[in-house]
Design a protein around this motif. Structure first.
Motif, PDB file in Angstrom:
ATOM      1  N   UNK A  71      20.189 -58.330   3.497  1.00 48.29           N
ATOM      2  CA  UNK A  71      19.316 -57.994   2.349  1.00 48.29           C
ATOM      3  C   UNK A  71      19.346 -57.346   1.196  1.00 48.29           C
ATOM      4  N   UNK A  72      20.360 -56.573   1.657  1.00 50.64           N
ATOM      5  CA  UNK A  72      20.941 -55.203   0.238  1.00 50.64           C
ATOM      6  C   UNK A  72      20.036 -55.216  -0.703  1.00 50.64           C
ATOM      7  N   UNK A  73      19.191 -55.361  -1.628  1.00 46.24           N
ATOM      8  CA  UNK A  73      19.075 -55.511  -3.094  1.00 46.24           C
ATOM      9  C   UNK A  73      19.540 -54.719  -3.879  1.00 46.24           C
ATOM     10  N   UNK A  74      20.043 -55.076  -4.931  1.00 48.46           N
ATOM     11  CA  UNK A  74      21.188 -54.124  -5.718  1.00 48.46           C
ATOM     12  C   UNK A  74      20.372 -52.678  -6.440  1.00 48.46           C
ATOM     13  N   UNK A  75      20.074 -51.815  -5.541  1.00 47.95           N
ATOM     14  CA  UNK A  75      19.429 -50.769  -6.842  1.00 47.95           C
ATOM     15  C   UNK A  75      18.544 -50.275  -5.376  1.00 47.95           C
ATOM     16  N   UNK A  76      18.356 -50.829  -4.805  1.00 47.35           N
ATOM     17  CA  UNK A  76      17.670 -50.419  -3.964  1.00 47.35           C
ATOM     18  C   UNK A  76      18.453 -49.626  -2.372  1.00 47.35           C
ATOM     19  N   UNK A  77      18.431 -48.173  -1.948  1.00 47.46           N
ATOM     20  CA  UNK A  77      20.275 -48.605  -1.097  1.00 47.46           C
ATOM     21  C   UNK A  77      21.173 -48.630  -1.135  1.00 47.46           C
ATOM     22  N   UNK A  78      21.165 -49.529  -2.676  1.00 45.19           N
ATOM     23  CA  UNK A  78      22.857 -50.598  -2.397  1.00 45.19           C
ATOM     24  C   UNK A  78      23.791 -49.468  -1.846  1.00 45.19           C
ATOM     25  N   UNK A 137      13.729 -54.447 -10.295  1.00 44.09           N
ATOM     26  CA  UNK A 137      13.229 -54.185 -11.618  1.00 44.09           C
ATOM     27  C   UNK A 137      13.860 -53.408 -13.128  1.00 44.09           C
ATOM     28  N   UNK A 138      14.273 -51.987 -12.315  1.00 47.27           N
ATOM     29  CA  UNK A 138      15.154 -51.309 -13.160  1.00 47.27           C
ATOM     30  C   UNK A 138      17.027 -52.146 -13.566  1.00 47.27           C
ATOM     31  N   UNK A 139      17.179 -52.525 -12.939  1.00 44.08           N
ATOM     32  CA  UNK A 139      18.080 -53.064 -13.240  1.00 44.08           C
ATOM     33  C   UNK A 139      18.454 -54.127 -14.246  1.00 44.08           C
ATOM     34  N   UNK A 140      17.003 -54.942 -14.698  1.00 39.56           N
ATOM     35  CA  UNK A 140      16.448 -55.500 -15.901  1.00 39.56           C
ATOM     36  C   UNK A 140      17.854 -55.067 -17.206  1.00 39.56           C
ATOM     37  N   UNK A 141      17.031 -53.809 -17.158  1.00 38.55           N
ATOM     38  CA  UNK A 141      17.098 -53.185 -18.222  1.00 38.55           C
ATOM     39  C   UNK A 141      18.377 -52.218 -18.356  1.00 38.55           C
ATOM     40  N   UNK A 178      44.846 -52.373 -27.853  1.00 39.18           N
ATOM     41  CA  UNK A 178      45.506 -53.177 -27.321  1.00 39.18           C
ATOM     42  C   UNK A 178      44.837 -53.954 -26.340  1.00 39.18           C
ATOM     43  N   UNK A 179      43.158 -53.297 -25.907  1.00 43.22           N
ATOM     44  CA  UNK A 179      42.350 -53.793 -25.237  1.00 43.22           C
ATOM     45  C   UNK A 179      40.880 -55.407 -25.510  1.00 43.22           C
ATOM     46  N   UNK A 180      41.666 -55.566 -25.090  1.00 41.68           N
ATOM     47  CA  UNK A 180      40.987 -57.504 -25.194  1.00 41.68           C
ATOM     48  C   UNK A 180      39.873 -57.367 -24.195  1.00 41.68           C
ATOM     49  N   UNK A 181      38.772 -57.868 -24.313  1.00 42.60           N
ATOM     50  CA  UNK A 181      37.439 -58.013 -23.106  1.00 42.60           C
ATOM     51  C   UNK A 181      36.686 -58.527 -23.690  1.00 42.60           C
ATOM     52  N   UNK A 182      37.066 -60.167 -23.970  1.00 43.39           N
ATOM     53  CA  UNK A 182      35.867 -61.049 -24.248  1.00 43.39           C
ATOM     54  C   UNK A 182      34.906 -61.478 -23.319  1.00 43.39           C
ATOM     55  N   UNK A 183      34.772 -60.170 -22.158  1.00 45.00           N
ATOM     56  CA  UNK A 183      33.924 -60.585 -20.640  1.00 45.00           C
ATOM     57  C   UNK A 183      32.784 -59.552 -21.475  1.00 45.00           C
ATOM     58  N   UNK A 184      32.848 -58.849 -21.264  1.00 46.65           N
ATOM     59  CA  UNK A 184      31.869 -58.024 -21.983  1.00 46.65           C
ATOM     60  C   UNK A 184      32.874 -56.496 -23.731  1.00 46.65           C
ATOM     61  N   UNK A 185      32.290 -57.182 -24.397  1.00 44.81           N
ATOM     62  CA  UNK A 185      33.093 -56.719 -25.218  1.00 44.81           C
ATOM     63  C   UNK A 185      32.880 -55.361 -25.859  1.00 44.81           C
ATOM     64  N   UNK A 186      31.118 -54.463 -26.273  1.00 48.37           N
ATOM     65  CA  UNK A 186      30.690 -53.162 -26.367  1.00 48.37           C
ATOM     66  C   UNK A 186      30.900 -52.550 -24.921  1.00 48.37           C
ATOM     67  N   UNK A 187      30.372 -51.222 -25.987  1.00 45.66           N
ATOM     68  CA  UNK A 187      30.434 -49.636 -25.370  1.00 45.66           C
ATOM     69  C   UNK A 187      30.441 -50.237 -23.765  1.00 45.66           C
ATOM     70  N   UNK A 188      29.033 -50.555 -23.737  1.00 40.09           N
ATOM     71  CA  UNK A 188      27.917 -50.722 -22.842  1.00 40.09           C
ATOM     72  C   UNK A 188      27.948 -52.122 -22.108  1.00 40.09           C
ATOM     73  N   UNK A 189      27.508 -51.920 -21.092  1.00 40.76           N
ATOM     74  CA  UNK A 189      27.395 -53.486 -20.700  1.00 40.76           C
ATOM     75  C   UNK A 189      26.542 -53.399 -19.102  1.00 40.76           C
ATOM     76  N   UNK A 190      25.250 -54.326 -19.092  1.00 40.28           N
ATOM     77  CA  UNK A 190      24.801 -53.655 -17.882  1.00 40.28           C
ATOM     78  C   UNK A 190      24.573 -54.294 -16.729  1.00 40.28           C
ATOM     79  N   UNK A 191      24.240 -53.312 -15.911  1.00 44.33           N
ATOM     80  CA  UNK A 191      24.458 -52.903 -14.146  1.00 44.33           C
ATOM     81  C   UNK A 191      24.597 -54.393 -13.637  1.00 44.33           C
ATOM     82  N   UNK A 192      23.672 -55.178 -13.894  1.00 41.82           N
ATOM     83  CA  UNK A 192      23.501 -56.011 -13.558  1.00 41.82           C
ATOM     84  C   UNK A 192      23.190 -57.810 -14.508  1.00 41.82           C
ATOM     85  N   UNK A 193      23.822 -58.418 -15.164  1.00 38.75           N
ATOM     86  CA  UNK A 193      23.668 -58.923 -16.040  1.00 38.75           C
ATOM     87  C   UNK A 193      23.444 -60.632 -15.149  1.00 38.75           C
ATOM     88  N   UNK A 194      23.082 -60.435 -14.107  1.00 38.10           N
ATOM     89  CA  UNK A 194      21.843 -61.123 -13.700  1.00 38.10           C
ATOM     90  C   UNK A 194      20.977 -61.307 -12.929  1.00 38.10           C
TER      91      UNK A 194
END
Length: 564
Positions: free
Chosen positions: A222-229, A323-327, A341-357
């Motif tokens: 039942x664990x929700x990511x961000x709530x005691x996870x 809800x906080x993980x939405x942002x 020599x770093x190639x990251x087409x999945x998450x190319x930026x210097x930051x990424x969302x904690x949970x893209x889903x």
């Protein structure tokens, strides 16, 4: 549900000993006095009192003091299929609605299951049969709770298994709830504090709420990511806590045949099965349920259009998401930097969302129940958004069907397909490099345990693909009497890209279980199950890097549920 293996289990000897002691205690309590199974044993000082015949003497029967009342209430119900009923109590359902589908005992529900609300037209306050509430019934706090329609109750669920799989930590996976082979588990200690709105009356608006807490090995489902996870994804604790339901209800009878609006964290709508032990026929769960949506946080509206039709519409923040993980964002240790020599087409930026889903989604469901209550169809599009790969951002489309054959037999069936888009390809070398350098929010730096699995796409050249799975399961149930039920559960589960279970294969499973009730408060559920996969899928542990090496497994399992 994510792949989840604990750090420790108790071993075969402890499992057998613990199960034996637990079941022995239950049988001794049930049959210590043979008359307890056929008649009410009078409480001290109330030798002529039988609350099943004269409800008004219930308080005299129970006596005074917490422990005396608690003991006497368990004794009162032992061998009975129902609690004593107040003949002057309110109607428990609308007389113009279809009759209840089943009874508890021996079934885990009275209404054919649908989530997101208490049963419309069939919910009244103070309706839970609780030894705890009986025990405090003569105290000031107990009287105040009853007058305000607030109840506190719960259960303890302990189970164990003997398996042909041997890897001590998670070797039964992708089976769940008994994923550690040859072990004894404290599956659930659960406490509810809630108030049910009166959904039978048609005269006024009403409100309700539920606060829930769970502790045990089942927290991992039942664990929700961000709530005691962190208990699950950082420490991989064998036992942990969660709060799978925290919500408020507002009900009005003045919209068609009744409208309930639920706000907060609640159980996902579809499915025959549920996370909480008393809501299931059997101790273990089908894979169809195990790799499904579990909880949502949002708003759910449930409307009884008429006595036969219920429609439900909701908006939530994702599946097993907060809800906080939405942002929320975090630093990307491996951004796209071709010069270095770093190639990251999945998450190319210097930051990424904690949970893209973790994105807003909607749910739309419809339920039809026949006039005689014997047939029910529930179809649902659950947690629908763009479907981007995330912690558990499953796009669920499915149907559940129920049919009562006669007073002893009924059957249930469920079919669904669920998918996520843009799931990283485990076979792609670029993806492997990205994860090795923690260039994903689900890499080991951020989730050392139980991260969502990658997809095994059709070929190694593609970076991502749509991961999809289909589950088909059913229950054929035979109840010879009000205290016993036997269940046969066949299943086929297609994990096309292996994103749900870690192995891209087809599973064929069958299980047989017996549910025996000593009283409405004490239930035991022994079972035996056989699982077979087209490729090696059992007796491994992804957290420890142990690859599965068995195509099949047989598990003898069981549990005891003790309500309070």
């Amino acid at each position: 549900m994510k792949r989840a293996f604990s750090k420790s289990s108790l071993g075969l000897k402890t499992a057998l000993c613990g199960l034996g002691i637990t079941f022995s205690l239950a049988f001794q309590l049930a049959y210590a006095d043979e008359s307890a199974t056929v008649a009410v044993i009078p409480a001290p000082g109330a030798t002529d009192c039988n609350p099943y015949e004269e409800y008004t003497c219930l308080d005299d029967y129970l006596g005074t003091g917490f422990w005396q009342r608690l003991k006497n209430y368990y004794k009162l119900e032992m061998g009975q299929a129902t609690p004593p009923v107040d003949p002057d109590g309110p109607l428990s359902r609308r007389d113009d609605f279809p009759p209840e589908a089943q009874t508890i005992p021996p079934m885990p529900f009275t209404e054919w299951p649908y989530g997101g609300t208490n049963p419309l037209g069939a919910t009244i306050p103070n309706s839970v049969d609780s030894p705890l509430m009986a025990a405090i019934g003569d105290t000031d706090i107990g009287k105040w709770m009853f007058e305000n329609h607030i109840q506190a109750y719960g259960w303890v669920d302990v189970g164990g298994n003997v398996s042909t799989s041997k890897v001590s930590h998670g070797g039964n996976s992708p089976a769940a709830y008994d994923y550690n082979p040859n072990a004894l588990d404290l599956n659930q200690i659960v406490l509810y504090i809630d108030r049910f709105p009166d959904m039978v009356q048609k005269e006024h608006n009403d409100w309700g709420f539920r606060l829930s807490g769970i502790y045990g090995s089942d927290y991992r489902y039942t664990t929700s990511y961000g709530l005691g996870s962190n208990q699950l994804i950082t420490k991989n604790l064998a036992n942990g806590w969660d709060t799978p339901m925290i919500y408020a209800d507002w009900y009005t009878p003045f919209v068609m045949e009744g409208l309930n609006i639920r706000v907060g964290r609640y159980i996902s709508l579809p499915d025959i099965e549920a996370q909480l032990a008393p809501n299931n026929y059997m101790y273990t769960h089908s894979m169809t349920y195990t790799y499904d949506n579990y909880t949502n946080t949002g708003i759910m509206a449930s409307l009884a259009v008429n006595k036969n039709w219920i429609v439900q519409f909701g908006v939530a923040d994702g599946t097993e998401a907060t809800i906080p993980h939405m942002y929320q964002k975090q630093t990307n240790p491996y951004p796209n930097n071709p010069a270095a020599g770093q190639i990251n087409p999945l998450y190319p930026g210097t930051t990424f969302r904690v949970d893209p889903g973790a994105n807003p989604n909607f749910t739309l469901c419809g339920r039809w129940n026949s006039d005689d209550g014997k047939d029910d169809v529930n179809f649902c599009a659950n947690d629908i958004n763009r479907g981007n790969y995330g912690y558990n951002n499953l796009q669920w489309y499915g149907i559940t069907v129920y049919h009562q054959i006669d007073e002893h037999w009924h059957l249930d069936a469920e079919l669904y397909n669920e998918h996520q888009n843009n799931a990283p390809n485990a076979l792609n070398s670029t993806v492997q490099t990205i994860y090795a350098n923690n260039g994903s929010p689900f890499a080991s730096q951020f989730m050392p345990y139980n991260a969502p699995s990658l997809a095994q796409c059709a070929n190694a050249s593609v970076l991502t693909c749509t991961s999809s799975s289909t589950g088909l399961t059913g229950y054929l149930n035979y109840s010879p009497d009000p205290m016993n039920n036997f269940s046969l559960r066949p299943e086929i589960y297609w994990d096309y890209q292996g994103q749900r279970t870690g192995t891209a294969t087809t599973y064929r499973n069958i299980a047989v279980g017996w549910q025996h009730w000593f009283s409405p408060q004490i239930e035991v559920r022994p079972e035996i199950g056989y699982m077979k996969a087209n490729t090696a899928a059992f007796n491994g542990n992804s957290n420890l890097g142990i690859a599965p090496n068995r195509n099949n497994q047989t598990v003898l399992a069981g549990d005891i549920i003790w309500h309070f």
